[in-house]
Design a protein around this motif. Structure first.
Motif, PDB file in Angstrom:
ATOM      1  N   UNK A   1      89.807  43.349  33.419  1.00 34.51           N
ATOM      2  CA  UNK A   1      89.860  41.879  33.510  1.00 34.51           C
ATOM      3  C   UNK A   1      90.853  41.367  34.544  1.00 34.51           C
ATOM      4  N   UNK A   2      91.883  42.150  34.839  1.00 32.43           N
ATOM      5  CA  UNK A   2      92.894  41.712  35.797  1.00 32.43           C
ATOM      6  C   UNK A   2      92.428  41.854  37.246  1.00 32.43           C
ATOM      7  N   UNK A   3      91.259  42.458  37.447  1.00 36.10           N
ATOM      8  CA  UNK A   3      90.779  42.707  38.807  1.00 36.10           C
ATOM      9  C   UNK A   3      90.024  41.522  39.403  1.00 36.10           C
ATOM     10  N   UNK A   4      89.679  40.530  38.577  1.00 35.28           N
ATOM     11  CA  UNK A   4      88.846  39.429  39.061  1.00 35.28           C
ATOM     12  C   UNK A   4      89.484  38.090  38.732  1.00 35.28           C
ATOM     13  N   UNK A   5      89.030  37.084  39.429  1.00 33.30           N
ATOM     14  CA  UNK A   5      89.432  35.712  39.125  1.00 33.30           C
ATOM     15  C   UNK A   5      88.263  34.790  39.448  1.00 33.30           C
ATOM     16  N   UNK A   6      88.085  33.779  38.609  1.00 31.09           N
ATOM     17  CA  UNK A   6      87.093  32.747  38.874  1.00 31.09           C
ATOM     18  C   UNK A   6      85.660  33.198  38.895  1.00 31.09           C
ATOM     19  N   UNK A   7      85.347  34.308  38.229  1.00 30.56           N
ATOM     20  CA  UNK A   7      83.991  34.843  38.342  1.00 30.56           C
ATOM     21  C   UNK A   7      82.957  33.861  37.807  1.00 30.56           C
ATOM     22  N   UNK A   8      83.297  33.151  36.762  1.00 28.67           N
ATOM     23  CA  UNK A   8      82.369  32.164  36.194  1.00 28.67           C
ATOM     24  C   UNK A   8      81.947  31.132  37.248  1.00 28.67           C
ATOM     25  N   UNK A   9      82.887  30.691  38.048  1.00 23.55           N
ATOM     26  CA  UNK A   9      82.608  29.656  39.043  1.00 23.55           C
ATOM     27  C   UNK A   9      81.991  30.256  40.307  1.00 23.55           C
ATOM     28  N   UNK A  10      82.403  31.472  40.626  1.00 25.47           N
ATOM     29  CA  UNK A  10      81.856  32.132  41.813  1.00 25.47           C
ATOM     30  C   UNK A  10      80.381  32.475  41.616  1.00 25.47           C
ATOM     31  N   UNK A  11      79.992  32.824  40.392  1.00 22.69           N
ATOM     32  CA  UNK A  11      78.575  33.087  40.132  1.00 22.69           C
ATOM     33  C   UNK A  11      77.746  31.836  40.417  1.00 22.69           C
TER      34      UNK A  11
END
Length: 354
Positions: free
Chosen positions: A227-237
């Motif tokens: 989980x610490x490897x990503x940020x904002x994935x919900x919005x980037x999708x």
């Protein structure tokens, strides 16, 4: 009744790509199962909710799956979530993100690809170091992610130990690891290991998990293992145009594929048919198989005129015009009869030149 007309011969199979295959009947049944009535859109449906436990059964209790439309989209979203605009991704020169995605990772994700020539499509710690340098140098795109492919574009396999070495080295450098797993099921079947053996268990941070080549109608998934490897994935999708409104039809396909052993049956068949094809064409004088056949890809070198005539009978791609190397792919629905007919056609075209 439908007014649609069948416009192709269902008995004709090609060897160009496992994308050419249709949809596995069990997947079609799952889509029909999810089709009745209404369900909340944009992923807030019961099928997408249930899918999380299915993925966690394969990749561990903290895994989180994000369904996407296609493989390029999954790779772009994953890499966008793992990098800042000034950061770069180290990958093999033959990597799909470099050669076959139309520049989408660089154009859409706004990152730099730092490529490394490899003899077999696989990265090693030493090869990574050819591009993993210049940390803190404002004049150089900052290496942040190592992206590997399993199976590789050259049909080769990483062992779990090889991926662990990549992950350990990348993490020591302060980098993350992304795995393009468009054919991850083929790799697991060939290695005879669980899917987590070369992902979660060896330190992969984010996985692009392939469904289309494994028998789905459409659909891939970004699986976040760290989980610490990503940020904002919900919005980037969403901003990457990969958020499906009727997501239940993507999710239920993955549930049908992964909840039981369908993924393994499909992969084993594709791999076995590749081995059968390789064994058959190796017996034909004038055909060279220059690369190991480790999953569902067979590379061969043919005389150019033979390739030209054979492509009029069966669909497949030329891999290297300079050497005459071609690539043949098998799929979940490739049969022994399909392979034998194709191998016979190869022999006929070779013999017609004698």
């Amino acid at each position: 009744m439908t007014d649609a007309i069948r416009r192709h011969d269902p008995l004709v199979k090609g060897f160009a790509s496992d994308n050419y295959a249709g949809v596995h009947p069990e997947i079609l049944q799952a889509i029909a199962l999810a089709n009745e009535g209404h369900q909340t859109s944009y992923g807030d449906d019961v099928y997408t909710g249930a899918l999380q436990e299915v993925f966690r059964g394969h990749f561990g209790p903290t895994a989180e799956a994000w369904p996407m439309f296609n493989g390029t989209g999954a790779n772009v979203v994953a890499l966008r979530a793992m990098t800042a605009p000034w950061e770069a991704v180290v990958c093999a020169e033959s990597a799909h993100i470099h050669t076959d995605e139309g520049g989408a990772p660089e154009r859409s994700a706004g990152l730099k690809l730092l490529t490394v020539p490899t003899p077999d499509g696989k990265l090693t710690p030493a090869l990574i170091d050819r591009q993993a340098w210049g940390f803190g140098d404002e004049h150089r795109a900052q290496p942040k992610v190592v992206s590997i492919t399993q199976t590789t574009e050259l049909g080769t396999l990483y062992t779990p130990a090889e991926i662990k070495a990549v992950c350990d080295h990348a993490h020591q450098l302060g980098m993350l690891v992304h795995l393009d797993g468009a054919r991850a099921t083929n790799a697991a079947a060939a290695l005879d290991v669980p899917l987590r053996a070369f992902t979660t268990d060896v330190g992969v941070d984010v996985l692009s998990f392939g469904g289309t080549k494994a028998g789905l109608m459409f659909g891939e998934a970004v699986v976040v293992l760290n989980p610490d490897a990503v940020r904002g994935l919900r919005y980037l999708r969403k901003t990457s145009m990969q958020l499906a409104s009727k997501m239940r039809f993507v999710s239920v396909q993955f549930e049908a594929l992964l909840a039981g052993d369908l993924w393994l049956r499909n992969a084993r068949n594709a791999n076995a048919m590749a081995q059968r094809l390789a064994a058959a064409v190796r017996e034909i004088p004038g055909v060279e198989v220059p690369r190991p056949v480790q999953a569902n890809a067979v590379f061969a070198i043919l005389p150019p005129d033979v390739t030209e005539r054979l492509q009029k009978r069966f669909r497949f791609y030329t891999w290297n015009e300079a050497t005459g190397e071609v690539r043949w792919m098998t799929a979940f629905d490739t049969t022994e009869a399909d392979v034998d007919a194709f191998a016979s056609a190869v022999a006929e075209e070779i013999n017609s030149c004698a």
